[in-house]
Design an enzyme around this catalytic site. Structure first.
Site, short mmCIF file in Angstrom:
data_model
loop_
_atom_site.label_atom_id
_atom_site.label_comp_id
_atom_site.label_asym_id
_atom_site.label_seq_id
_atom_site.Cartn_x
_atom_site.Cartn_y
_atom_site.Cartn_z
N GLU A 147 0.76 -1.22 0.00
CA GLU A 147 0.00 0.10 0.14
C GLU A 147 0.72 1.26 0.06
O GLU A 147 0.68 2.24 -0.57
CB GLU A 147 -0.98 -0.10 1.37
CG GLU A 147 -2.01 -0.98 1.06
CD GLU A 147 -2.98 -0.94 0.08
OE1 GLU A 147 -2.92 -0.10 -0.58
OE2 GLU A 147 -3.69 -1.98 0.32
N ASP B 229 -5.34 -9.85 -8.02
CA ASP B 229 -5.62 -8.92 -9.23
C ASP B 229 -4.46 -8.16 -9.65
O ASP B 229 -4.22 -8.41 -11.03
CB ASP B 229 -6.91 -7.94 -8.90
CG ASP B 229 -6.30 -7.09 -7.33
OD1 ASP B 229 -5.36 -7.34 -6.69
OD2 ASP B 229 -6.97 -6.35 -7.17
N GLU C 276 -12.04 0.82 -10.18
CA GLU C 276 -11.73 -0.15 -11.43
C GLU C 276 -12.61 0.14 -12.62
O GLU C 276 -12.19 -0.07 -13.58
CB GLU C 276 -11.81 -1.57 -10.85
CG GLU C 276 -10.69 -1.77 -9.94
CD GLU C 276 -10.82 -1.49 -8.65
OE1 GLU C 276 -11.89 -0.85 -8.06
OE2 GLU C 276 -9.81 -1.24 -7.88
C1 DMJ Z 1 -6.45 0.65 -5.00
O1 DMJ Z 1 -5.46 0.83 -3.77
C2 DMJ Z 1 -5.35 0.00 -5.99
O2 DMJ Z 1 -6.14 0.00 -7.26
C3 DMJ Z 1 -5.22 -1.59 -5.61
O3 DMJ Z 1 -4.59 -2.16 -6.63
C4 DMJ Z 1 -6.76 -2.23 -5.48
N1 DMJ Z 1 -7.54 -1.60 -4.55
C5 DMJ Z 1 -7.73 -0.12 -4.36
C6 DMJ Z 1 -8.81 0.59 -5.10
O4 DMJ Z 1 -10.05 -0.26 -5.18
#
Ligand code: DMJ
Length: 682
Positions: A313, A446, A581
């Site tokens: 993060e 993902d 997304e």
């Molecule tokens: C973001 O922090 C990034 O896109 C991550 O890859 C997935 N989750 C959140 C957004 O949904």
């Protein structure tokens, strides 16, 4: 020791006789060799011999310890946040007119004298310092930093009565008459703390048209196609300003805005929203906001803090945000900060396997896995590569690139994949996949797929193993995870669990159409684009089939036509965290097809956000129930990715300047921070 088949005789090794001897149970007991079974029997006898009072006392103590264990578990889950849960001259002229001057992508602005990895507190992590090795030719000269401004007077706190909507305030979220109670944080998920029970406390009510940014007239314009793109661009700028207003007033310099309670939430204590939003302000041309945020970075931001941060993060949001802002602005302040945080994250890679730990203490220079496991999440260890590779390129110090590419190499070779699909966990001791058998394109896996393609693009399409892994994985998706609903034949990506397909899809999976389209744009098979077109339709339906026009966190798709619906939503999955997304993929789809329906779909989403998540006093909030427009159950939290990703992608989707952050010159990291595609060494 092995037990005999007959008469309680047990064959045991005798140290005195240096040989095996046969002993009865009693003899073993006398010699202190009794095995577990006999020990258990004697324990039971002893228990029976205790008085009733003694037994009750022991049982009471055990129950007490059990309750203490349960209570301490909730504090443990609070730390579970890391698990959980992308020729300028003319094109930039417009931006220059706004006073923001981007550097052409791929160039490395000249480093200011005396700035380097060696400046990062040598006493903290001396073992990580290595001599610089040049990676690329000499960079060109840097641009001038933008003008500086003083920070606003901030940090205002309000009491509960202030949460209530006052007459005439803009926005739609309204708290109930009793105010709101403190909500309990119970779950965490890929960077999004989910705060339970808030929805029941904070009622929301649809206000009149004056409360909305998008009014009926505009909606009519949209239907008739008369709304100009520029109005949409301005609507995104306005939305950003509104979000920023809340952050500035109630959470300045803190990680996240809690817009209803008009306060802030802290995660790492590093001004996460501010850093995540820097390049969005630059791209949206919000000069004043950018200048005051820059001032905060210059005067207040310090990574010299005894705090545990999640490697993934903080890499995608902080390191990625600082690197992209440096590239856009040419201001070395951001590069210096990027070097500082990048260097402080490096202890995470000091593991037996070199697969990084999830957490790093950036002040102490120590790293560790979560308390309950030595596993890391596959998406987390494989989605930090774009940022660390770029940091090496900019600093000419290969340690960052080497560390992350070691992870890529290991994952490339690992057993346990299924047609290129990866499990969700990897062990930091063994370096092997664990808890195999479950495959998803959603949480925990993902961005592994996203970064395969994007690293290949970042490096100039030379690293063929990355491309091979990506193409194989997409074939794996087609073979194992793709299904269609029976009602409307919506194509979705399900999850595989021990060979069985679970027809559920996280909203997170909606990054995939955009990534597939990006691959097809770069010469990958045409059927990737066909799949992208089908999947973005499904993601769109995840919004339009909900009563609020906003997608749930997880959708369950119907394979049998038992209720005439394509999508069911379980009560625990009805929340919307302002995730990006779908609008991210809409942006890619529009850029590559120029089909205006993708803009219209994005516009509808922005209107739904304004209608159901906008808080009058400033900011937007995640909501708990996308199925109830009368009470979407606001949760009192604005995620940093709403500013970093959601609003940025919406702006780029609506902007007619389709060369603004050209997809042939930049790759967006997974937090929507654009990083340059490397110029060829020649
Ligand atoms: C973001 O922090 C990034 O896109 C991550 O890859 C997935 N989750 C959140 C957004 O949904």
């Amino acid at each position: 020791m092995k037990e005999s088949l007959s008469g309680g005789l047990v064959e045991m090794y005798s140290p005195q006789k240096k040989d095996f001897v046969s002993l009865t149970v009693r003899e073993q007991h006398n010699r202190g060799y009794t095995n577990g079974k006999h020990r258990r029997q004697s324990c039971w006898r002893k228990w029976k011999q205790l008085s009733r009072l003694q037994r009750s006392l022991i049982l009471f103590l055990l129950a007490f310890l059990f309750i203490c264990g349960i209570l301490s578990y909730s504090s443990l889950t609070e730390q579970w946040r890391g698990i959980s849960d992308r020729s300028l001259k003319e094109d930039w002229d417009e931006v220059d007119n706004r006073g923001l001057r981007p550097i052409p992508p791929g160039l490395i602005p000249k480093l200011s004298a005396g700035v380097g990895v060696q400046d990062v507190q040598p006493d903290v992590m001396p073992e990580l310092q290595k001599p610089s090795i040049p990676l690329l030719p000499k960079p060109p000269a840097m641009r001038k930093p933008p003008s500086k401004r003083g920070p606003p007077a901030l940090q205002k706190r309000m009491n509960v009565s202030d949460w209530q909507l006052k007459d005439g305030e803009e926005g739609l979220i309204k708290t109930d008459e009793d105010g709101a109670k403190e909500a309990k944080t119970v779950i965490s998920w890929r960077g999004a703390m989910i705060e339970a029970e808030q929805g029941t406390e904070l009622q929301s009510t649809i206000q009149g048209k004056d409360a909305t940014v998008v009014d009926a007239e505009e909606a009519a314009d949209l239907k008739t196609g008369t709304l100009k793109p520029v109005d949409r661009v301005e609507a995104v700028q306005e939305a950003f300003r509104h979000a920023w207003k809340g952050y500035k007033a109630f959470a300045w310099g803190h990680d996240e805005l809690k817009p209803l309670s008009k306060t802030h939430g802290e995660w790492f204590g590093l001004g996460l929203t501010l850093i995540d939003a820097l390049d969005t302000m630059w791209i949206l041309g919000l000069k004043d906001e950018f200048a005051e945020a820059r001032k905060w970075v210059e005067t207040e931001l310090s990574f010299s803090k005894n705090v545990d941060v999640n490697l993934f993060e903080s890499t995608i949001r902080i390191l990625g945000g600082l690197l992209s802002t440096y590239h856009l602005s040419g201001d070395t302040l951001f590069l210096d900060k990027a070097k500082d945080i990048g260097f402080r994250l490096m202890p995470a890679f000091k593991t037996p396997s070199k697969i990084p730990y999830s957490d790093v203490n950036i002040g102490k220079g120590t790293a560790h896995p979560p308390r309950w496991t030595t596993d890391s999440t596959v998406a987390e260890v494989t989605s930090i590569q774009l940022e660390f590779r770029e940091l090496s390129r900019l600093t000419q110090d290969p340690q960052y690139q080497n560390a992350v590419e070691e992870v890529t190499k290991q994952v490339h070779r690992l057993e346990g994949k299924r047609d290129g699909l990866v499990p969700m966990f990897i062990n930091t001791n063994s370096g092997k996949f664990t808890r195999r058998g479950a495959f998803t394109l959603g949480a925990r896996a993902d961005s592994y797929y996203e970064y395969l393609l994007k690293q290949w693009l970042q490096g100039g399409k030379k690293e063929t193993e990355l491309l091979e892994d990506y193409i194989q994985a997409i074939e794996g998706v087609k073979k194992n995870l793709l299904k269609q609903t029976s009602t409307s034949k919506l194509t979705f990506v399900g999850e595989l669990s021990n060979g069985r397909l679970n027809p559920k899809m996280d909203h997170l999976v909606c990054f995939l159409p955009g990534t597939l389209a990006l691959g097809a744009h770069n010469g990958l098979p045409a059927d990737h684009m066909e799949l992208a077109i089908q999947l973005i339709e499904t993601c769109h339906q995840m919004y339009v089939q909900m009563e609020t026009g906003l997608s749930p966190e997880i959708a369950h798709f119907n394979l049998q036509n038992h209720n005439g619906r394509d999508i069911d939503v379980k009560p625990a999955d009805r929340h919307n965290l302002l995730r990006p997304e779908t609008v991210e993929s809409l942006f890619y789809m529009y850029r590559f097809t120029k089909d205006s329906k993708y803009r219209d779909w994005g516009w509808e989403i922005l209107q739904s956000f304004n209608k159901h998540t906008r808080v009058p006093s400033g900011g937007y909030t995640s909501i708990g129930n996308v199925r109830d427009p009368l009470n979407p159950a606001p949760r009192d939290k604005m995620e940093s990715f709403f500013l970093s990703e959601t609003l940025k992608y919406l702006f780029l989707l609506f902007s007619d300047d389709t060369e603004l952050i050209s997809l042939d010159k930049y790759v967006f990291n997974t937090e929507a921070h654009p990083l340059p595609i490397w110029p060829s060494a020649s």
